[in-house]
Design a protein around this motif. Structure first.
Motif, PDB file in Angstrom:
ATOM      1  N   LEU A   1      63.373  45.785  26.201  1.00 28.57           N
ATOM      2  CA  LEU A   1      63.497  47.218  26.645  1.00 28.57           C
ATOM      3  C   LEU A   1      62.443  47.678  27.561  1.00 28.57           C
ATOM      4  O   LEU A   1      62.830  48.408  28.565  1.00 28.57           O
ATOM      5  CB  LEU A   1      63.419  48.198  25.428  1.00 28.57           C
ATOM      6  N   ALA A   2      61.341  47.100  27.502  1.00 27.05           N
ATOM      7  CA  ALA A   2      60.113  47.328  28.242  1.00 27.05           C
ATOM      8  C   ALA A   2      60.319  46.770  29.728  1.00 27.05           C
ATOM      9  O   ALA A   2      59.807  47.371  30.737  1.00 27.05           O
ATOM     10  CB  ALA A   2      58.879  46.822  27.966  1.00 27.05           C
ATOM     11  N   GLY A   3      61.066  45.749  29.801  1.00 29.26           N
ATOM     12  CA  GLY A   3      61.559  45.243  30.972  1.00 29.26           C
ATOM     13  C   GLY A   3      62.717  45.564  31.736  1.00 29.26           C
ATOM     14  O   GLY A   3      63.306  44.973  32.566  1.00 29.26           O
ATOM     15  N   VAL A   4      63.386  46.745  31.276  1.00 29.61           N
ATOM     16  CA  VAL A   4      64.844  46.939  31.576  1.00 29.61           C
ATOM     17  C   VAL A   4      64.773  48.418  31.891  1.00 29.61           C
ATOM     18  O   VAL A   4      64.202  49.391  31.381  1.00 29.61           O
ATOM     19  CB  VAL A   4      65.912  46.905  30.367  1.00 29.61           C
ATOM     20  N   ASP A   5      65.420  48.875  33.061  1.00 27.53           N
ATOM     21  CA  ASP A   5      65.651  50.374  33.772  1.00 27.53           C
ATOM     22  C   ASP A   5      66.497  51.174  32.843  1.00 27.53           C
ATOM     23  O   ASP A   5      67.451  50.585  32.498  1.00 27.53           O
ATOM     24  CB  ASP A   5      66.093  50.297  35.128  1.00 27.53           C
ATOM     25  N   ASP A   6      65.947  52.265  32.439  1.00 28.52           N
ATOM     26  CA  ASP A   6      66.867  53.031  31.339  1.00 28.52           C
ATOM     27  C   ASP A   6      68.287  53.474  31.739  1.00 28.52           C
ATOM     28  O   ASP A   6      69.220  53.548  31.096  1.00 28.52           O
ATOM     29  CB  ASP A   6      66.015  54.327  30.929  1.00 28.52           C
ATOM     30  N   LEU A   7      68.313  53.766  33.168  1.00 25.61           N
ATOM     31  CA  LEU A   7      69.542  54.204  33.475  1.00 25.61           C
ATOM     32  C   LEU A   7      70.535  53.104  33.640  1.00 25.61           C
ATOM     33  O   LEU A   7      71.584  53.363  33.304  1.00 25.61           O
ATOM     34  CB  LEU A   7      69.389  55.065  34.831  1.00 25.61           C
ATOM     35  N   THR A   8      70.151  52.304  34.386  1.00 19.90           N
ATOM     36  CA  THR A   8      71.237  51.084  34.743  1.00 19.90           C
ATOM     37  C   THR A   8      71.004  49.766  33.940  1.00 19.90           C
ATOM     38  O   THR A   8      72.082  49.023  33.943  1.00 19.90           O
ATOM     39  CB  THR A   8      70.994  50.442  36.162  1.00 19.90           C
ATOM     40  N   GLY A   9      70.213  49.711  32.917  1.00 18.67           N
ATOM     41  CA  GLY A   9      70.140  48.428  32.235  1.00 18.67           C
ATOM     42  C   GLY A   9      69.636  47.266  33.017  1.00 18.67           C
ATOM     43  O   GLY A   9      69.760  46.096  32.555  1.00 18.67           O
ATOM     44  N   LEU A  10      69.139  47.476  34.443  1.00 24.42           N
ATOM     45  CA  LEU A  10      68.643  46.254  35.089  1.00 24.42           C
ATOM     46  C   LEU A  10      67.295  46.020  34.915  1.00 24.42           C
ATOM     47  O   LEU A  10      66.678  46.877  34.389  1.00 24.42           O
ATOM     48  CB  LEU A  10      69.083  46.675  36.754  1.00 24.42           C
ATOM     49  N   PRO A  11      66.705  44.750  35.226  1.00 27.67           N
ATOM     50  CA  PRO A  11      65.372  44.357  35.178  1.00 27.67           C
ATOM     51  C   PRO A  11      64.737  45.385  35.845  1.00 27.67           C
ATOM     52  O   PRO A  11      64.984  45.957  36.830  1.00 27.67           O
ATOM     53  CB  PRO A  11      65.445  43.065  35.476  1.00 27.67           C
ATOM     54  N   THR A  12      63.387  45.761  35.375  1.00 27.09           N
ATOM     55  CA  THR A  12      62.413  46.463  36.016  1.00 27.09           C
ATOM     56  C   THR A  12      61.857  45.810  37.368  1.00 27.09           C
ATOM     57  O   THR A  12      61.966  44.803  37.404  1.00 27.09           O
ATOM     58  CB  THR A  12      61.235  47.062  35.096  1.00 27.09           C
ATOM     59  N   ARG A  13      60.998  46.616  38.372  1.00 27.73           N
ATOM     60  CA  ARG A  13      60.434  45.986  39.170  1.00 27.73           C
ATOM     61  C   ARG A  13      59.493  45.023  38.675  1.00 27.73           C
ATOM     62  O   ARG A  13      59.020  43.821  39.448  1.00 27.73           O
ATOM     63  CB  ARG A  13      59.848  47.021  39.974  1.00 27.73           C
ATOM     64  N   LYS A  14      58.623  45.399  37.794  1.00 26.69           N
ATOM     65  CA  LYS A  14      57.715  44.315  37.201  1.00 26.69           C
ATOM     66  C   LYS A  14      58.207  42.999  36.903  1.00 26.69           C
ATOM     67  O   LYS A  14      57.650  42.005  37.297  1.00 26.69           O
ATOM     68  CB  LYS A  14      56.992  45.047  35.979  1.00 26.69           C
ATOM     69  N   ARG A  15      59.286  42.976  35.966  1.00 28.19           N
ATOM     70  CA  ARG A  15      59.926  41.819  35.625  1.00 28.19           C
ATOM     71  C   ARG A  15      60.672  41.124  37.032  1.00 28.19           C
ATOM     72  O   ARG A  15      60.516  39.841  36.856  1.00 28.19           O
ATOM     73  CB  ARG A  15      61.115  42.120  34.827  1.00 28.19           C
ATOM     74  N   PHE A  16      61.170  41.747  37.727  1.00 24.76           N
ATOM     75  CA  PHE A  16      61.552  41.179  39.049  1.00 24.76           C
ATOM     76  C   PHE A  16      60.598  40.406  39.827  1.00 24.76           C
ATOM     77  O   PHE A  16      60.689  39.268  40.112  1.00 24.76           O
ATOM     78  CB  PHE A  16      62.331  42.436  39.992  1.00 24.76           C
ATOM     79  N   ASN A  17      59.557  41.107  39.919  1.00 27.35           N
ATOM     80  CA  ASN A  17      58.455  40.578  40.877  1.00 27.35           C
ATOM     81  C   ASN A  17      57.814  39.228  40.057  1.00 27.35           C
ATOM     82  O   ASN A  17      57.509  38.448  41.109  1.00 27.35           O
ATOM     83  CB  ASN A  17      57.193  41.571  40.962  1.00 27.35           C
ATOM     84  N   ALA A  18      57.864  39.244  38.853  1.00 29.52           N
ATOM     85  CA  ALA A  18      57.286  37.920  38.111  1.00 29.52           C
ATOM     86  C   ALA A  18      58.426  36.778  38.544  1.00 29.52           C
ATOM     87  O   ALA A  18      57.941  35.627  38.893  1.00 29.52           O
ATOM     88  CB  ALA A  18      57.468  38.166  36.645  1.00 29.52           C
TER      89      ALA A  18
END
Length: 378
Positions: free
Chosen positions: A206-223
């Motif tokens: 949940l910490a790595g997921v955008d609340d609205l869209t359910g997509l990965p967050t920027r931090k997870r994407f950058n990794a």
């Protein structure tokens, strides 16, 4: 008392986490073992075979529910398995009732049915390729339980053959019973470790997921992007980055309200995610800006995806307040491959952003690849 306490604890977990179905099975299993143990106590005060047969039947049914709880924990469908368990328990019950006055017969029937439940748990856990610490604790507990039940059956055979007397049998059974109780407590402890680990992973997800869209967050994407960039530098594995803006998104928000804007972003995320293959990842970087990473991909594959995104969005309008809305996007694409010359200071996000800016200058609703000429464009 232990079973009653565990039933309350698992009941609380089941209420707090409604989608955690394993807790429901473990709560029901603990409740059945509690009732079964109470009936076994009653056999010394009211006599007769009913308390012994019913008590053992409920305790064994409880352990079968522990097994189905494990299956539910690992996401395995159990409807057909529940039907099989009904058959197994029915055979066990009728077998026990056939000679309910013979306590050695009852001990053998109950022991075999109990052993079957433990063996199923052991085989299932041992077959898991990736085992968590909780799974190893459960394996040890079940292994001890299997050993105890085999020893009980051995003692039953010995006393039925009159190799040992009843008092000696009861002494050995008492010690074995203590080990059985230890294994049952250890099994429950293993379930708790499994649960804690699952909840911890859910929090991380949940910490790595955008609340609205359910997509990965920027931090997870950058990794993931850093890994792709490392593989390009070390092994020359190409990759592509797509930077996407929803066209005229501010106008949607201003004219139709933020709720409509949220619906549009959700529609976009769901639609485009359905086009991605394994290892391809999309992230919402903020507002109406999205990024897609295509590891080990060529220029042709990046262009094909850009075209498919445009085609699918144009074919799937979204309805907001009974009005069909066609969403268009602008896509900037930057590449890392053997044909691109990359300096140490080069930023692939910056390159994709410049390509995106060029699309907007050309009227939006399109895609463009980054090339060096953009550096000198006004």
């Amino acid at each position: 008392m232990n079973s009653a306490i565990l039933a309350v604890i698992w009941g609380g977990v089941a209420l707090a986490y409604r989608d955690f179905y394993a807790a429901r099975h473990w709560m029901a299993g603990s409740l059945l073992t509690c009732i079964g143990a109470f009936l076994l106590i009653l056999q010394y005060s009211i006599g007769g075979a009913f308390p012994a047969v019913a008590g053992n039947f409920l305790i064994i049914a409880g352990f079968w529910l522990f097994y189905t709880g494990l299956l539910a924990f690992y996401g395995i469908k159990i409807r057909s398995i529940l039907l099989q368990l009904v058959v197994i328990m029915s055979i066990s019950l009728f077998s026990a009732l056939a000679e309910y006055s013979n306590w050695l017969w009852l001990a053998a029937v109950h022991g075999l049915t109990y052993l079957a439940a433990l063996v199923c748990m052991f085989v299932f856990l041992a077959a898991r390729r990736h085992k968590s610490p909780g799974a190893y604790v459960c394996l040890v507990a079940v292994f001890l339980g299997v050993g105890c039940q085999i020893y009980n059956l051995y003692l039953t055979f010995r006393i039925s053959a009159k190799d040992i007397d009843v008092s000696y049998f009861l002494t050995l059974y008492a010690y074995n019973f203590l080990v059985m109780q230890f294994s049952a407590g250890l099994l429950t402890f293993g379930f708790f470790i499994l649960t804690i680990d699952a909840l911890r992973k859910e929090v991380e997800r949940l910490a790595g997921v955008d609340d609205l869209t359910g997509l990965p967050t920027r931090k997870r994407f950058n990794a993931v992007l850093n890994l792709a960039d490392q593989q390009f530098k070390e092994r020359d594995i190409p990759y592509a980055l797509l930077l996407i803006d929803v066209d005229h998104f501010k106008s949607f928000n201003d004219d139709m309200g933020h709720r409509a804007g949220d619906v549009i972003l959700q529609h976009f995320g769901k639609t485009v995610s359905s086009l991605l293959k394994v290892r391809q990842i999309m992230s919402r970087h903020g507002g109406d800006e999205f990024c897609i990473l295509l590891p080990a991909s060529t220029k042709e594959q990046a262009e094909t995806l850009a075209k498919r995104i445009k085609e699918k969005l144009s074919a799937l309008p979204i309805t907001v307040d009974a009005k069909p809305i066609f969403v268009t996007v602008s896509i900037g694409i930057a590449l890392r491959n053997s044909e691109t010359t990359v300096s140490q200071e080069a930023d692939i996000f910056d390159e994709a952003d410049k390509a995106l800016y060029q699309v907007k200058r050309n009227g939006r609703d399109g895609y463009e690849f980054y090339h060096a000429a953009f550096e000198h464009a006004e």
